[in-house]
Design a protein around this motif. Sequence first.
Motif, PDB file in Angstrom:
ATOM      1  N   TYR A 354      14.322  39.962  74.285  1.00  0.00           N
ATOM      2  CA  TYR A 354      14.453  39.021  75.396  1.00  0.00           C
ATOM      3  C   TYR A 354      13.913  37.645  75.012  1.00  0.00           C
ATOM      4  O   TYR A 354      14.422  36.616  75.485  1.00  0.00           O
ATOM      5  CB  TYR A 354      13.733  39.561  76.631  1.00  0.00           C
ATOM      6  CG  TYR A 354      14.437  40.761  77.211  1.00  0.00           C
ATOM      7  CD1 TYR A 354      15.543  40.612  78.045  1.00  0.00           C
ATOM      8  CD2 TYR A 354      14.019  42.049  76.900  1.00  0.00           C
ATOM      9  CE1 TYR A 354      16.202  41.714  78.572  1.00  0.00           C
ATOM     10  CE2 TYR A 354      14.669  43.165  77.416  1.00  0.00           C
ATOM     11  CZ  TYR A 354      15.759  42.984  78.246  1.00  0.00           C
ATOM     12  OH  TYR A 354      16.411  44.081  78.750  1.00  0.00           O
ATOM     13  N   PHE A 355      12.888  37.619  74.167  1.00  0.00           N
ATOM     14  CA  PHE A 355      12.477  36.334  73.594  1.00  0.00           C
ATOM     15  C   PHE A 355      13.605  35.747  72.745  1.00  0.00           C
ATOM     16  O   PHE A 355      13.843  34.537  72.752  1.00  0.00           O
ATOM     17  CB  PHE A 355      11.221  36.509  72.743  1.00  0.00           C
ATOM     18  CG  PHE A 355       9.966  36.727  73.536  1.00  0.00           C
ATOM     19  CD1 PHE A 355       9.401  35.682  74.250  1.00  0.00           C
ATOM     20  CD2 PHE A 355       9.362  37.968  73.580  1.00  0.00           C
ATOM     21  CE1 PHE A 355       8.234  35.871  74.979  1.00  0.00           C
ATOM     22  CE2 PHE A 355       8.208  38.172  74.299  1.00  0.00           C
ATOM     23  CZ  PHE A 355       7.635  37.126  75.008  1.00  0.00           C
ATOM     24  N   THR A 356      14.293  36.622  72.015  1.00  0.00           N
ATOM     25  CA  THR A 356      15.407  36.158  71.191  1.00  0.00           C
ATOM     26  C   THR A 356      16.518  35.551  72.046  1.00  0.00           C
ATOM     27  O   THR A 356      17.075  34.496  71.712  1.00  0.00           O
ATOM     28  CB  THR A 356      15.955  37.319  70.354  1.00  0.00           C
ATOM     29  OG1 THR A 356      14.894  37.889  69.576  1.00  0.00           O
ATOM     30  CG2 THR A 356      17.065  36.858  69.428  1.00  0.00           C
ATOM     31  N   VAL A 357      16.843  36.199  73.167  1.00  0.00           N
ATOM     32  CA  VAL A 357      17.875  35.681  74.063  1.00  0.00           C
ATOM     33  C   VAL A 357      17.448  34.328  74.640  1.00  0.00           C
ATOM     34  O   VAL A 357      18.248  33.380  74.718  1.00  0.00           O
ATOM     35  CB  VAL A 357      18.165  36.695  75.187  1.00  0.00           C
ATOM     36  CG1 VAL A 357      19.072  36.082  76.255  1.00  0.00           C
ATOM     37  CG2 VAL A 357      18.801  37.950  74.618  1.00  0.00           C
ATOM     38  N   TYR A 358      16.185  34.214  75.021  1.00  0.00           N
ATOM     39  CA  TYR A 358      15.695  32.963  75.613  1.00  0.00           C
ATOM     40  C   TYR A 358      15.807  31.813  74.623  1.00  0.00           C
ATOM     41  O   TYR A 358      16.364  30.752  74.940  1.00  0.00           O
ATOM     42  CB  TYR A 358      14.247  33.154  76.050  1.00  0.00           C
ATOM     43  CG  TYR A 358      13.581  31.878  76.527  1.00  0.00           C
ATOM     44  CD1 TYR A 358      13.735  31.445  77.835  1.00  0.00           C
ATOM     45  CD2 TYR A 358      12.796  31.120  75.663  1.00  0.00           C
ATOM     46  CE1 TYR A 358      13.127  30.279  78.270  1.00  0.00           C
ATOM     47  CE2 TYR A 358      12.185  29.955  76.088  1.00  0.00           C
ATOM     48  CZ  TYR A 358      12.355  29.536  77.395  1.00  0.00           C
ATOM     49  OH  TYR A 358      11.757  28.381  77.814  1.00  0.00           O
ATOM     50  N   TYR A 359      15.285  31.989  73.423  1.00  0.00           N
ATOM     51  CA  TYR A 359      15.304  30.897  72.445  1.00  0.00           C
ATOM     52  C   TYR A 359      16.722  30.634  71.930  1.00  0.00           C
ATOM     53  O   TYR A 359      17.058  29.494  71.580  1.00  0.00           O
ATOM     54  CB  TYR A 359      14.360  31.214  71.291  1.00  0.00           C
ATOM     55  CG  TYR A 359      12.902  31.085  71.662  1.00  0.00           C
ATOM     56  CD1 TYR A 359      12.354  29.843  71.929  1.00  0.00           C
ATOM     57  CD2 TYR A 359      12.093  32.202  71.761  1.00  0.00           C
ATOM     58  CE1 TYR A 359      11.021  29.721  72.284  1.00  0.00           C
ATOM     59  CE2 TYR A 359      10.757  32.083  72.106  1.00  0.00           C
ATOM     60  CZ  TYR A 359      10.226  30.839  72.369  1.00  0.00           C
ATOM     61  OH  TYR A 359       8.903  30.718  72.723  1.00  0.00           O
ATOM     62  N   ALA A 360      17.568  31.672  71.879  1.00  0.00           N
ATOM     63  CA  ALA A 360      18.954  31.460  71.465  1.00  0.00           C
ATOM     64  C   ALA A 360      19.700  30.589  72.477  1.00  0.00           C
ATOM     65  O   ALA A 360      20.532  29.742  72.099  1.00  0.00           O
ATOM     66  CB  ALA A 360      19.663  32.799  71.300  1.00  0.00           C
ATOM     67  N   PHE A 361      19.394  30.765  73.763  1.00  0.00           N
ATOM     68  CA  PHE A 361      20.008  29.896  74.777  1.00  0.00           C
ATOM     69  C   PHE A 361      19.627  28.435  74.546  1.00  0.00           C
ATOM     70  O   PHE A 361      20.477  27.537  74.601  1.00  0.00           O
ATOM     71  CB  PHE A 361      19.569  30.346  76.174  1.00  0.00           C
ATOM     72  CG  PHE A 361      19.867  29.342  77.248  1.00  0.00           C
ATOM     73  CD1 PHE A 361      21.157  29.168  77.721  1.00  0.00           C
ATOM     74  CD2 PHE A 361      18.851  28.560  77.780  1.00  0.00           C
ATOM     75  CE1 PHE A 361      21.435  28.232  78.706  1.00  0.00           C
ATOM     76  CE2 PHE A 361      19.120  27.623  78.765  1.00  0.00           C
ATOM     77  CZ  PHE A 361      20.411  27.463  79.228  1.00  0.00           C
ATOM     78  N   TYR A 362      18.364  28.186  74.269  1.00  0.00           N
ATOM     79  CA  TYR A 362      17.924  26.813  74.018  1.00  0.00           C
ATOM     80  C   TYR A 362      18.547  26.258  72.748  1.00  0.00           C
ATOM     81  O   TYR A 362      18.936  25.073  72.691  1.00  0.00           O
ATOM     82  CB  TYR A 362      16.403  26.763  73.913  1.00  0.00           C
ATOM     83  CG  TYR A 362      15.711  26.482  75.222  1.00  0.00           C
ATOM     84  CD1 TYR A 362      15.413  25.196  75.606  1.00  0.00           C
ATOM     85  CD2 TYR A 362      15.355  27.519  76.084  1.00  0.00           C
ATOM     86  CE1 TYR A 362      14.770  24.925  76.801  1.00  0.00           C
ATOM     87  CE2 TYR A 362      14.717  27.267  77.283  1.00  0.00           C
ATOM     88  CZ  TYR A 362      14.429  25.967  77.641  1.00  0.00           C
ATOM     89  OH  TYR A 362      13.804  25.718  78.838  1.00  0.00           O
ATOM     90  N   VAL A 363      18.630  27.079  71.703  1.00  0.00           N
ATOM     91  CA  VAL A 363      19.212  26.621  70.443  1.00  0.00           C
ATOM     92  C   VAL A 363      20.683  26.263  70.618  1.00  0.00           C
ATOM     93  O   VAL A 363      21.224  25.395  69.912  1.00  0.00           O
ATOM     94  CB  VAL A 363      19.017  27.694  69.347  1.00  0.00           C
ATOM     95  CG1 VAL A 363      19.814  27.375  68.097  1.00  0.00           C
ATOM     96  CG2 VAL A 363      17.532  27.820  69.008  1.00  0.00           C
ATOM     97  N   ALA A 364      21.370  26.895  71.571  1.00  0.00           N
ATOM     98  CA  ALA A 364      22.772  26.555  71.840  1.00  0.00           C
ATOM     99  C   ALA A 364      22.906  25.339  72.755  1.00  0.00           C
ATOM    100  O   ALA A 364      23.837  24.543  72.596  1.00  0.00           O
ATOM    101  CB  ALA A 364      23.479  27.750  72.468  1.00  0.00           C
ATOM    102  N   ALA A 365      21.985  25.182  73.707  1.00  0.00           N
ATOM    103  CA  ALA A 365      22.121  24.101  74.695  1.00  0.00           C
ATOM    104  C   ALA A 365      21.592  22.767  74.182  1.00  0.00           C
ATOM    105  O   ALA A 365      22.190  21.714  74.464  1.00  0.00           O
ATOM    106  CB  ALA A 365      21.394  24.483  75.994  1.00  0.00           C
ATOM    107  N   LEU A 366      20.496  22.776  73.452  1.00  0.00           N
ATOM    108  CA  LEU A 366      19.869  21.518  73.040  1.00  0.00           C
ATOM    109  C   LEU A 366      20.749  20.681  72.114  1.00  0.00           C
ATOM    110  O   LEU A 366      20.801  19.448  72.269  1.00  0.00           O
ATOM    111  CB  LEU A 366      18.509  21.799  72.396  1.00  0.00           C
ATOM    112  CG  LEU A 366      17.416  22.298  73.351  1.00  0.00           C
ATOM    113  CD1 LEU A 366      16.165  22.665  72.578  1.00  0.00           C
ATOM    114  CD2 LEU A 366      17.110  21.246  74.400  1.00  0.00           C
TER     115      LEU A 366
END
Length: 579
Positions: A354-366
């Motif tokens: 779930y940490f991976t999903v959270y940071y992956a979302f930011y890595v895609a949006a930023l």
Amino acid sequence: MAYPRSHAPTEAPPMATPEAQATGEAPAKENQVALGFEQTSAPASPVERSWLARHFSLLQRRDRQAQKAGQLFSGLLALNVVLLGGAFICSMVFNNVAVTLGDVWILLAALKVLSALWLLYYTAGTTRQPHAVLHRDPHAGPVWVRGSLVLFGSCTVCLNVFRVGYDVSHIRCKSQLELVFPAIEVVFISVQTWVLWKHCKDCVQIQTNFTRCGLMLTLATNLLLWLLAVSNDSMHHEIEAELSALMKKLSGNGTNTCLCLNITMCEVFRKGYLMLYPFSTEYCLICCTVLFVMWRNVGRCLAPASGAPPGAPSFHLHGAIFGPLLGLLVLVAGVCVFVLFQIQASGPAIARQYFTVYYAFYVAALPAMSLACLAGTAIHGLEERELDTLKNPTRSLDVVLLIGAALGQMGISYFSIVAIVATRPHELLNCLILAYSLLLILQHMAQNLFIIEGLHRRPLWEVTPESLAGKWEAEPPRRGSLLELGQDLRRASLAYIHSYSHLNWKRRALKEISLFLILCNITLWMMPAFGIHPEFENGLEKDFYGYRTWFTVVNFGLPLGVFYRMHSVGGLVEVYLGA
């Protein structure tokens, strides 16, 4: 805070003093003497002979000197209060034996009582006197600032209610005096929120020095509350100690630690307190900003506003499609990630995926946000609009707040980069955190550049159209009434706005980019503001720096990051309206 820039009421210009007029005539007299002309004694002008004019000019200078002295004295008062409270808080952090948390609470309780009494006096006494508030600053306290003030103030009141509930459930091993301090804070926050909501636009003209001192005392109190919330981790340590003791008790190793009898109720109090904790720091920052603007407006005289010109734009989509659609996709994805992470956070531990999903979302949006900001900055460079170089205190405050608030998340990112590079940079989760930190720094810099460039562009409705200017130059001036002149100006403004109603590709692109960034910043504001804090819960930086150090870093940077997203939304709305 992003306030509307256009059509601001200007301060009344000071009158020229007789000394300045005499100085302006001196060079002409010197030139005549140098050319050999004989100076004859001429009669003094009526202004120079007028004792009333000289006396009025002297009163104006004395009034300005008194205003500067009042600002200096009130600023020194706030500085001394902050230094005294900061010394108490630092002594509590580094030497908890000599100066305890109770001593800090007593000092802050006294400051909160004094500030609340002054706020009540200001509302019931100062503002009700005749000619107290002759002017109101239309740019101070916009709706989104007052709305966030009420929202975060309500959440801070709920935070203190949860704290009282937690202390009551542990009343067997806690002092009853500890229940007094949250009650005082609830009263102070309620009074302050009501007064700031009602009077944030005031330009007080009476009791100016007393009002300045009261505003600075209240600002210093909020600043000390923020500093204590950033550095005080005693409640978090207590909650972790109780959880570990509860786990030992359930495993059979009973201890004498003070535990809550009603486990379900205590779990509600703990979760509510931890989720609402960032709101208290955010509330203090917003109050400091509003109080500073009120302090600057004390004694300020505004010229009568002429009203908004015809055709001043309101917020409409103007056919924008791709920006809102992409922004809504980011918003929906962010809500899904937020719900998943919050469900996991309600359990005993959060799985690494779930940490991976959270940071992956930011890595895609930023990166998408950074590219949009860079594209918008390039379009600003291609535009032929003039820069607005006039002095604008509101815009200057917007830029300072934008740059200062960005330091919060950027500071957390740099601490994370050092911790990851120095420990385990090759694991998947650590690689995502490293990419997230780097992209977050780049996104902050690109977005600041785009917003500041947009704020300094002159809006289209303020530019005089060349065609109309040429027409006015070609036609000889004719006499007419003021009513006819006003009607002509109105028709010219409406014709100019109508001629620009068809958006060109640069204006359309700026509006699409602004709407996309507005929705993205709302998403990135929602996730940390409502209790999702993986920076503290992933354990990497906490193990590297230690609990207290990382707690201070996160509580310093996280409220600034939330404030940055809110302030960015206001600035992007300004850029959208000015495109």
